[in-house]
Design an enzyme around this catalytic site. Sequence first.
Site, PDB file in Angstrom:
ATOM      1  CB  CYS A 107      -0.682   0.059   1.183  1.00 55.93           C
ATOM      2  SG  CYS A 107      -1.891   1.406   1.361  1.00 55.93           S
ATOM      3  CG  HIS A 160      -6.442   0.981   3.407  1.00 60.19           C
ATOM      4  ND1 HIS A 160      -7.292   1.005   2.243  1.00 60.19           N
ATOM      5  CD2 HIS A 160      -5.096   1.286   2.799  1.00 60.19           C
ATOM      6  CE1 HIS A 160      -6.671   1.199   1.369  1.00 60.19           C
ATOM      7  NE2 HIS A 160      -5.308   1.341   1.610  1.00 60.19           N
ATOM      8  CE1 TYR A 185      -8.837   3.873   2.436  1.00 57.93           C
ATOM      9  CE2 TYR A 185      -6.535   4.912   2.398  1.00 57.93           C
ATOM     10  CZ  TYR A 185      -7.942   4.221   1.783  1.00 57.93           C
ATOM     11  OH  TYR A 185      -7.737   4.101   0.258  1.00 57.93           O
TER      12      TYR A 185
HETATM   13  P1  NAD Z   1      -8.315  -0.336 -13.142  1.00 56.00           P
HETATM   14  O1  NAD Z   1      -9.534  -0.226 -13.142  1.00 56.00           O
HETATM   15  O2  NAD Z   1      -7.394   0.504 -14.018  1.00 56.00           O
HETATM   16  O3  NAD Z   1      -7.931  -1.901 -13.308  1.00 56.00           O
HETATM   17  C1  NAD Z   1      -6.706  -2.244 -13.754  1.00 56.00           C
HETATM   18  C2  NAD Z   1      -6.654  -3.121 -14.872  1.00 56.00           C
HETATM   19  O4  NAD Z   1      -7.209  -4.509 -14.166  1.00 56.00           O
HETATM   20  C3  NAD Z   1      -7.747  -3.063 -15.824  1.00 56.00           C
HETATM   21  O5  NAD Z   1      -7.024  -2.627 -17.156  1.00 56.00           O
HETATM   22  C4  NAD Z   1      -8.592  -4.164 -16.142  1.00 56.00           C
HETATM   23  O6  NAD Z   1      -9.062  -4.509 -17.512  1.00 56.00           O
HETATM   24  C5  NAD Z   1      -7.782  -5.327 -15.448  1.00 56.00           C
HETATM   25  N1  NAD Z   1      -8.538  -6.402 -15.013  1.00 56.00           N
HETATM   26  C6  NAD Z   1      -9.741  -6.472 -14.614  1.00 56.00           C
HETATM   27  N2  NAD Z   1      -9.717  -7.779 -14.320  1.00 56.00           N
HETATM   28  C7  NAD Z   1      -8.896  -8.818 -14.709  1.00 56.00           C
HETATM   29  C8  NAD Z   1      -8.238  -9.877 -14.475  1.00 56.00           C
HETATM   30  N3  NAD Z   1      -9.357 -10.772 -13.887  1.00 56.00           N
HETATM   31  N4  NAD Z   1      -7.244 -10.495 -14.847  1.00 56.00           N
HETATM   32  C9  NAD Z   1      -6.447  -9.201 -15.264  1.00 56.00           C
HETATM   33  N5  NAD Z   1      -6.582  -7.991 -15.475  1.00 56.00           N
HETATM   34  C10 NAD Z   1      -7.722  -7.546 -15.169  1.00 56.00           C
HETATM   35  O7  NAD Z   1      -7.719  -0.199 -11.825  1.00 56.00           O
HETATM   36  P2  NAD Z   1      -6.707   0.854 -10.889  1.00 56.00           P
HETATM   37  O8  NAD Z   1      -7.473   1.811 -10.515  1.00 56.00           O
HETATM   38  O9  NAD Z   1      -5.619   0.902 -11.867  1.00 56.00           O
HETATM   39  O10 NAD Z   1      -6.474  -0.188  -9.783  1.00 56.00           O
HETATM   40  C11 NAD Z   1      -5.914  -1.217  -9.761  1.00 56.00           C
HETATM   41  C12 NAD Z   1      -5.694  -2.066  -8.645  1.00 56.00           C
HETATM   42  O11 NAD Z   1      -4.734  -1.476  -7.733  1.00 56.00           O
HETATM   43  C13 NAD Z   1      -7.128  -2.060  -7.898  1.00 56.00           C
HETATM   44  O12 NAD Z   1      -7.486  -3.328  -7.319  1.00 56.00           O
HETATM   45  C14 NAD Z   1      -7.065  -0.953  -6.851  1.00 56.00           C
HETATM   46  O13 NAD Z   1      -7.644  -1.052  -5.595  1.00 56.00           O
HETATM   47  C15 NAD Z   1      -5.538  -1.222  -6.684  1.00 56.00           C
HETATM   48  N6  NAD Z   1      -4.771  -0.124  -5.892  1.00 56.00           N
HETATM   49  C16 NAD Z   1      -4.106  -0.513  -4.675  1.00 56.00           C
HETATM   50  C17 NAD Z   1      -3.305   0.504  -4.056  1.00 56.00           C
HETATM   51  C18 NAD Z   1      -2.809   0.165  -2.707  1.00 56.00           C
HETATM   52  O14 NAD Z   1      -2.354   0.932  -1.786  1.00 56.00           O
HETATM   53  N7  NAD Z   1      -2.415  -1.093  -2.444  1.00 56.00           N
HETATM   54  C19 NAD Z   1      -3.580   1.692  -4.647  1.00 56.00           C
HETATM   55  C20 NAD Z   1      -4.215   2.254  -5.659  1.00 56.00           C
HETATM   56  C21 NAD Z   1      -4.839   1.183  -6.555  1.00 56.00           C
HETATM   57  C1  G6P Z   2      -4.911   4.887  -1.526  1.00 58.44           C
HETATM   58  C2  G6P Z   2      -4.973   3.522  -1.214  1.00 58.44           C
HETATM   59  C3  G6P Z   2      -5.263   2.739  -2.266  1.00 58.44           C
HETATM   60  C4  G6P Z   2      -6.277   3.215  -3.045  1.00 58.44           C
HETATM   61  C5  G6P Z   2      -6.299   4.426  -3.705  1.00 58.44           C
HETATM   62  C6  G6P Z   2      -7.489   4.783  -4.373  1.00 58.44           C
HETATM   63  O1  G6P Z   2      -3.651   5.346  -2.289  1.00 58.44           O
HETATM   64  O2  G6P Z   2      -3.528   3.364  -0.564  1.00 58.44           O
HETATM   65  O3  G6P Z   2      -5.292   1.317  -1.636  1.00 58.44           O
HETATM   66  O4  G6P Z   2      -6.565   2.031  -4.124  1.00 58.44           O
HETATM   67  O5  G6P Z   2      -5.895   5.367  -2.754  1.00 58.44           O
HETATM   68  O6  G6P Z   2      -7.145   6.011  -5.021  1.00 58.44           O
HETATM   69  P1  G6P Z   2      -8.376   6.201  -6.297  1.00 58.44           P
HETATM   70  O7  G6P Z   2      -7.409   7.294  -7.032  1.00 58.44           O
HETATM   71  O8  G6P Z   2      -8.611   4.828  -6.980  1.00 58.44           O
HETATM   72  O9  G6P Z   2      -9.550   6.666  -5.197  1.00 58.44           O
HETATM   73 MN    MN Z   3      -3.900   1.255   0.193  1.00 55.49          MN
END
Ligand code: NAD
Ligand code: G6P
Ligand code: MN
Length: 432
Positions: A169, A199, A252
């Site tokens: 994260c 979170h 969070y």
């Molecule tokens: P997004 O909606 O752009 O999705 C990313 C990609 O995943 C898309 O291109 C989609 O087609 C693809 N996808 C959907 N199902 C799939 C599957 N079964 N196999 C392979 N690809 C698949 O998402 P985003 O906003 O870029 O976020 C991506 C992920 O990262 C989310 O799960 C989000 O919650 C997470 N995220 C985590 C953090 C963190 O702190 N850990 C921060 C930001 C985002």
């Molecule tokens: C934070 C969190 C992520 C979460 C993101 C959402 O950075 O650590 O876990 O997915 O915010 O950002 P967004 O731009 O998708 O609301």
């Molecule tokens: Mn996060």
Amino acid sequence: GIKIVTIGGGSSYTPELIEGFIKRKDEIPIREIWLVDIEEGKEKLEVVGDLAKRMVKDAGLDWKVYLTLDRQEALKDADFVTTQFRVGMLDARIKDERIPLSYGILGQETNGAGGMFKAFRTIPVVLEIIEEMKELCPDAWLINFANPSGMITEAVLRYGSFDKVVGLCNVPIIHMMRESELLGKRPEDLIFLFGGLNHFHWHKVYDKKGNEITEDIMDLMFKENKQVVENIRNIPFLEEQIRHLGMLPCTYHRFYYLQDDMLKNAIESYQKGETRAEVVKDVERELFELYKDSDLKEKPEQLSKRGGAHYSDAACETISSIYNDKQNIMVVSTRNNGALPDLPDDVAVEVSSVMTAAGPKPIAFGKLNAAARGYLQLMKAMEELTIEAAVTGDYGAALQAFTINPLVPAGNIAKKLLDEMLIAHKDYLPQF
Ligand code: NAD
Ligand code: G6P
Ligand code: MN
Ligand code: MN
């Protein structure tokens, strides 16, 4: 050279990841990067994948960047697999946020009912990936970023029986940056100790001599109250409560300690059609317009409008730390192993850890006071039940998880909300 596979490669965050690898080009000898997506994400994958290729080329590197919808081909002989996919795309997130709010209940992509449904959708897919990894790249590490990151990590450890997983994260990194700024210092001048769940973690801060300065940061935090991540409004915490806690909360925690104000705020956004998911949909559209410009060869400034800014500092640094056995300290989701003695040893926690070639070694955070311990144990039980429901499709387990979650009221309203969300997401819930 090493082979990196990124599942969910069509994410708008991919340029951030590529930038992180380019920054570390002398530490991580990359040979290939495989960006994997699915049919629905094909267009996004092509647009952002082309930008990734331009970035690599512009940096003068000879890495091969492959774009594919064939996950198994990509996983073959991988060294590191990163996951950043969103099952059901942003439309599913809109439902996660809007359906609970239509009941006057907080909907959020990682907390409350929304986060639980994101776990229900994501866990079956991640466990499929684990089975393929056991077959195609059994020595690879899974670096998970897909949310809810802590629960996904625990599902892999416990139900996937796969140990080589690290959950990430960006929130701890941003806290360290902001709090150092408050003191006019750099993060490396301070020692941060984090403990809790993804979170839902607290932290303490020390100077290099080992003197605790948590209270000094609290003073400054209450004076300045700065925004931490873009997606969470910085409503001030209740000072007496945080002082009594004796630790710094994560941003969070507002959903819990300030549940009423956060809910009010979310309902206002809901009524205007401006839930975070809807806002992000617009930001994403803008980003992909920029990415299409073949003159663009770097991560655009607009990506900082997403909450995940700086996530590559977590992802790429984790890969470098494991690859180089760096023994540096990072905050990751990993198996507890006693770091938080108030929780079982085998659950996933998000804690400061020493990063080694054999993975993260969590640092003891110690026992908590009643205020933190009670909430932590409740939240972990909620996570365990959510993961169990995600794996087994047991309706009773899902209802228990809803009941225990402090953001979801108990009783028939919980059941009604659960039923409506199960129908709304049924295409992505084969287990139920
Ligand atoms: P997004 O909606 O752009 O999705 C990313 C990609 O995943 C898309 O291109 C989609 O087609 C693809 N996808 C959907 N199902 C799939 C599957 N079964 N196999 C392979 N690809 C698949 O998402 P985003 O906003 O870029 O976020 C991506 C992920 O990262 C989310 O799960 C989000 O919650 C997470 N995220 C985590 C953090 C963190 O702190 N850990 C921060 C930001 C985002
Ligand atoms: C934070 C969190 C992520 C979460 C993101 C959402 O950075 O650590 O876990 O997915 O915010 O950002 P967004 O731009 O998708 O609301
Ligand atoms: Mn996060
Ligand atoms: Mn509840």
